[in-house]
Design a protein around this motif. Structure first.
Motif, PDB file in Angstrom:
ATOM      1  N   TRP A  11       0.857  -1.186   0.000  1.00 30.44           N
ATOM      2  CA  TRP A  11       0.000   0.000   0.000  1.00 30.44           C
ATOM      3  C   TRP A  11       0.892   1.235   0.000  1.00 30.44           C
ATOM      4  CZ3 TRP A  11      -4.094  -2.445  -1.094  1.00 30.44           C
ATOM      5  CH2 TRP A  11      -4.393  -3.664  -0.507  1.00 30.44           C
ATOM      6  N   ASP A  12       0.429   2.250  -0.707  1.00 26.12           N
ATOM      7  CA  ASP A  12       1.222   3.477  -0.750  1.00 26.12           C
ATOM      8  C   ASP A  12       0.518   4.581   0.023  1.00 26.12           C
ATOM      9  OD1 ASP A  12      -0.831   4.341  -2.368  1.00 26.12           O
ATOM     10  OD2 ASP A  12       0.277   3.999  -4.220  1.00 26.12           O
ATOM     11  N   ALA A  13       1.044   5.790  -0.096  1.00 21.06           N
ATOM     12  CA  ALA A  13       0.504   6.912   0.658  1.00 21.06           C
ATOM     13  C   ALA A  13      -0.914   7.277   0.231  1.00 21.06           C
ATOM     14  CB  ALA A  13       1.421   8.112   0.507  1.00 21.06           C
ATOM     15  N   CYS A  14      -1.358   6.774  -0.906  1.00 18.18           N
ATOM     16  CA  CYS A  14      -2.695   7.084  -1.400  1.00 18.18           C
ATOM     17  C   CYS A  14      -3.741   6.120  -0.848  1.00 18.18           C
ATOM     18  CB  CYS A  14      -2.723   7.016  -2.926  1.00 18.18           C
ATOM     19  SG  CYS A  14      -1.547   8.097  -3.718  1.00 18.18           S
ATOM     20  N   THR A  15      -3.318   5.197   0.007  1.00 21.02           N
ATOM     21  CA  THR A  15      -4.228   4.181   0.514  1.00 21.02           C
ATOM     22  C   THR A  15      -4.637   4.458   1.951  1.00 21.02           C
ATOM     23  OG1 THR A  15      -3.178   2.554  -0.920  1.00 21.02           O
ATOM     24  CG2 THR A  15      -4.517   1.681   0.866  1.00 21.02           C
ATOM     25  N   VAL A  16      -5.921   4.240   2.234  1.00 21.65           N
ATOM     26  CA  VAL A  16      -6.411   4.352   3.602  1.00 21.65           C
ATOM     27  C   VAL A  16      -6.895   2.983   4.060  1.00 21.65           C
ATOM     28  CG1 VAL A  16      -7.039   6.801   3.457  1.00 21.65           C
ATOM     29  CG2 VAL A  16      -8.751   5.069   2.885  1.00 21.65           C
ATOM     30  N   TYR A  63      -9.058  -1.758   2.389  1.00 22.20           N
ATOM     31  CA  TYR A  63      -7.964  -0.892   1.947  1.00 22.20           C
ATOM     32  C   TYR A  63      -8.467  -0.199   0.700  1.00 22.20           C
ATOM     33  CZ  TYR A  63      -5.201  -3.486   5.278  1.00 22.20           C
ATOM     34  OH  TYR A  63      -4.733  -4.049   6.443  1.00 22.20           O
ATOM     35  N   VAL A  64      -8.601   1.120   0.797  1.00 21.85           N
ATOM     36  CA  VAL A  64      -9.128   1.899  -0.316  1.00 21.85           C
ATOM     37  C   VAL A  64      -8.004   2.777  -0.848  1.00 21.85           C
ATOM     38  CG1 VAL A  64     -10.917   3.528  -1.054  1.00 21.85           C
ATOM     39  CG2 VAL A  64     -11.404   1.902   0.787  1.00 21.85           C
ATOM     40  N   THR A  65      -7.706   2.628  -2.145  1.00 21.45           N
ATOM     41  CA  THR A  65      -6.640   3.410  -2.756  1.00 21.45           C
ATOM     42  C   THR A  65      -7.261   4.523  -3.593  1.00 21.45           C
ATOM     43  OG1 THR A  65      -5.226   1.464  -2.810  1.00 21.45           O
ATOM     44  CG2 THR A  65      -4.563   3.316  -4.197  1.00 21.45           C
ATOM     45  N   LEU A  66      -6.828   5.754  -3.317  1.00 21.10           N
ATOM     46  CA  LEU A  66      -7.319   6.922  -4.025  1.00 21.10           C
ATOM     47  C   LEU A  66      -6.308   7.331  -5.088  1.00 21.10           C
ATOM     48  CD1 LEU A  66     -10.025   7.668  -2.705  1.00 21.10           C
ATOM     49  CD2 LEU A  66      -8.461   6.969  -0.915  1.00 21.10           C
ATOM     50  N   ASP A  67      -6.673   8.311  -5.922  1.00 23.53           N
ATOM     51  CA  ASP A  67      -5.766   8.671  -7.009  1.00 23.53           C
ATOM     52  C   ASP A  67      -4.672   9.648  -6.612  1.00 23.53           C
ATOM     53  OD1 ASP A  67      -7.519  10.763  -6.751  1.00 23.53           O
ATOM     54  OD2 ASP A  67      -7.818  11.044  -8.893  1.00 23.53           O
ATOM     55  N   SER A  68      -4.720  10.192  -5.397  1.00 22.42           N
ATOM     56  CA  SER A  68      -3.624  11.051  -4.955  1.00 22.42           C
ATOM     57  C   SER A  68      -3.532  11.063  -3.440  1.00 22.42           C
ATOM     58  CB  SER A  68      -3.785  12.486  -5.468  1.00 22.42           C
ATOM     59  OG  SER A  68      -4.681  13.201  -4.639  1.00 22.42           O
ATOM     60  N   ASP A  69      -2.359  11.430  -2.972  1.00 27.79           N
ATOM     61  CA  ASP A  69      -2.079  11.520  -1.552  1.00 27.79           C
ATOM     62  C   ASP A  69      -3.003  12.539  -0.877  1.00 27.79           C
ATOM     63  OD1 ASP A  69      -0.280  10.981   0.670  1.00 27.79           O
ATOM     64  OD2 ASP A  69       0.365  13.042   0.414  1.00 27.79           O
ATOM     65  N   ALA A  70      -3.229  13.668  -1.557  1.00 32.00           N
ATOM     66  CA  ALA A  70      -4.077  14.717  -0.994  1.00 32.00           C
ATOM     67  C   ALA A  70      -5.516  14.245  -0.835  1.00 32.00           C
ATOM     68  CB  ALA A  70      -4.025  15.960  -1.885  1.00 32.00           C
ATOM     69  N   VAL A  71      -6.021  13.520  -1.824  1.00 35.15           N
ATOM     70  CA  VAL A  71      -7.390  13.009  -1.776  1.00 35.15           C
ATOM     71  C   VAL A  71      -7.523  11.968  -0.659  1.00 35.15           C
ATOM     72  CG1 VAL A  71      -9.142  11.698  -3.051  1.00 35.15           C
ATOM     73  CG2 VAL A  71      -7.921  13.552  -4.180  1.00 35.15           C
ATOM     74  N   ASP A  83     -20.811   7.165  10.931  1.00 38.55           N
ATOM     75  CA  ASP A  83     -21.682   6.056  11.289  1.00 38.55           C
ATOM     76  C   ASP A  83     -22.252   5.422  10.022  1.00 38.55           C
ATOM     77  OD1 ASP A  83     -24.324   4.751  11.893  1.00 38.55           O
ATOM     78  OD2 ASP A  83     -23.684   5.214  13.928  1.00 38.55           O
ATOM     79  N   VAL A  84     -21.919   4.170   9.796  1.00 37.88           N
ATOM     80  CA  VAL A  84     -22.429   3.451   8.625  1.00 37.88           C
ATOM     81  C   VAL A  84     -23.042   2.141   9.104  1.00 37.88           C
ATOM     82  CG1 VAL A  84     -21.820   2.376   6.422  1.00 37.88           C
ATOM     83  CG2 VAL A  84     -20.688   4.483   7.123  1.00 37.88           C
ATOM     84  N   ARG A  85     -24.345   2.012   8.935  1.00 35.96           N
ATOM     85  CA  ARG A  85     -25.085   0.831   9.384  1.00 35.96           C
ATOM     86  C   ARG A  85     -24.880   0.533  10.864  1.00 35.96           C
ATOM     87  NH1 ARG A  85     -25.705  -3.479   4.705  1.00 35.96           N
ATOM     88  NH2 ARG A  85     -25.982  -2.007   3.009  1.00 35.96           N
ATOM     89  N   GLY A  86     -24.859   1.593  11.654  1.00 39.18           N
ATOM     90  CA  GLY A  86     -24.755   1.400  13.095  1.00 39.18           C
ATOM     91  C   GLY A  86     -23.347   1.130  13.617  1.00 39.18           C
ATOM     92  N   ARG A  87     -22.359   1.129  12.731  1.00 39.54           N
ATOM     93  CA  ARG A  87     -20.973   0.941  13.177  1.00 39.54           C
ATOM     94  C   ARG A  87     -20.195   2.205  12.830  1.00 39.54           C
ATOM     95  NH1 ARG A  87     -18.736  -4.212  13.604  1.00 39.54           N
ATOM     96  NH2 ARG A  87     -17.010  -3.022  14.459  1.00 39.54           N
ATOM     97  N   GLU A  88     -19.231   2.541  13.673  1.00 43.10           N
ATOM     98  CA  GLU A  88     -18.415   3.723  13.418  1.00 43.10           C
ATOM     99  C   GLU A  88     -17.189   3.323  12.605  1.00 43.10           C
ATOM    100  OE1 GLU A  88     -15.910   5.827  16.562  1.00 43.10           O
ATOM    101  OE2 GLU A  88     -17.713   7.059  16.529  1.00 43.10           O
ATOM    102  N   LEU A  89     -17.115   3.832  11.380  1.00 43.29           N
ATOM    103  CA  LEU A  89     -15.954   3.543  10.537  1.00 43.29           C
ATOM    104  C   LEU A  89     -14.728   4.249  11.106  1.00 43.29           C
ATOM    105  CD1 LEU A  89     -16.962   4.036   6.779  1.00 43.29           C
ATOM    106  CD2 LEU A  89     -16.851   1.909   8.068  1.00 43.29           C
ATOM    107  N   LEU A  90     -13.599   3.562  11.087  1.00 44.33           N
ATOM    108  CA  LEU A  90     -12.339   4.192  11.473  1.00 44.33           C
ATOM    109  C   LEU A  90     -11.456   4.179  10.233  1.00 44.33           C
ATOM    110  CD1 LEU A  90     -11.846   2.562  14.971  1.00 44.33           C
ATOM    111  CD2 LEU A  90     -12.666   4.857  14.455  1.00 44.33           C
ATOM    112  N   VAL A  91     -11.117   5.349   9.766  1.00 46.28           N
ATOM    113  CA  VAL A  91     -10.346   5.480   8.532  1.00 46.28           C
ATOM    114  C   VAL A  91      -8.997   6.105   8.855  1.00 46.28           C
ATOM    115  CG1 VAL A  91     -10.348   6.418   6.181  1.00 46.28           C
ATOM    116  CG2 VAL A  91     -12.515   5.864   7.278  1.00 46.28           C
ATOM    117  N   ALA A  92      -7.921   5.426   8.482  1.00 50.03           N
ATOM    118  CA  ALA A  92      -6.577   5.934   8.775  1.00 50.03           C
ATOM    119  C   ALA A  92      -5.688   5.775   7.553  1.00 50.03           C
ATOM    120  CB  ALA A  92      -5.977   5.187   9.957  1.00 50.03           C
ATOM    121  N   ARG A  93      -4.777   6.707   7.380  1.00 50.04           N
ATOM    122  CA  ARG A  93      -3.821   6.624   6.276  1.00 50.04           C
ATOM    123  C   ARG A  93      -2.887   5.442   6.476  1.00 50.04           C
ATOM    124  NH1 ARG A  93      -2.875  11.732   4.068  1.00 50.04           N
ATOM    125  NH2 ARG A  93      -1.470  10.713   2.641  1.00 50.04           N
ATOM    126  N   CYS A  94      -2.536   4.786   5.403  1.00 45.76           N
ATOM    127  CA  CYS A  94      -1.519   3.736   5.460  1.00 45.76           C
ATOM    128  C   CYS A  94      -0.174   4.405   5.248  1.00 45.76           C
ATOM    129  CB  CYS A  94      -1.728   2.715   4.348  1.00 45.76           C
ATOM    130  SG  CYS A  94      -3.119   1.643   4.615  1.00 45.76           S
TER     131      CYS A  94
END
Length: 114
Positions: A11-16, A63-71, A83-94
């Motif tokens: 995973w690179d810097a564009c991945t969360v 693991y979601v890869t975006l098209d740029s580091d800024a995005v 909150d998605v379907r009653g669960r709290e998503l935790l999103v962090a940069r890789c």
């Protein structure tokens, strides 16, 4: 000017990394959620949903890869604790695995209320 490719297994810097995913949520739904947030500023290159074994159970992780580091940075802020379907998503940069850089600010600056 071309661009080189790297191994797709790192995973690179564009991945969360996304955890706290409801069991019923599919990779397509997750991808659609990210695409809605980045529409107009970027795009989702890939969304991989895996189940990791932890504490005797299975935990869905994406693991979601975006098209740029800024995005990637923007969407991590927008969707973290959503909150998605009653669960709290935790999103962090890789962090890039090739080299670690320490020039990121580590201020835990919470811009929002609760």
């Amino acid at each position: 000017g071309g661009g080189g490719g790297g191994g797709d297994d790192e995973w690179d810097a564009c991945t969360v990394r996304v955890t706290g995913i409801a069991a019923a949520l599919t990779a397509d739904e997750l991808r659609a959620l990210f695409e809605a947030e980045v529409r107009g500023v970027g795009s989702v290159r890939s969304c991989v949903l895996v189940t990791e074994r932890r504490h005797g159970g299975v935990t869905p992780t994406a693991y979601v890869t975006l098209d740029s580091d800024a995005v990637a940075g923007m969407v991590a802020v927008l969707l973290n604790k959503r909150d998605v379907r009653g669960r709290e998503l935790l999103v962090a940069r890789c962090a890039p695995r090739a080299h670690r850089s320490y020039d990121d600010d580590d201020d835990d600056d919470d811009g929002g209320g609760g």
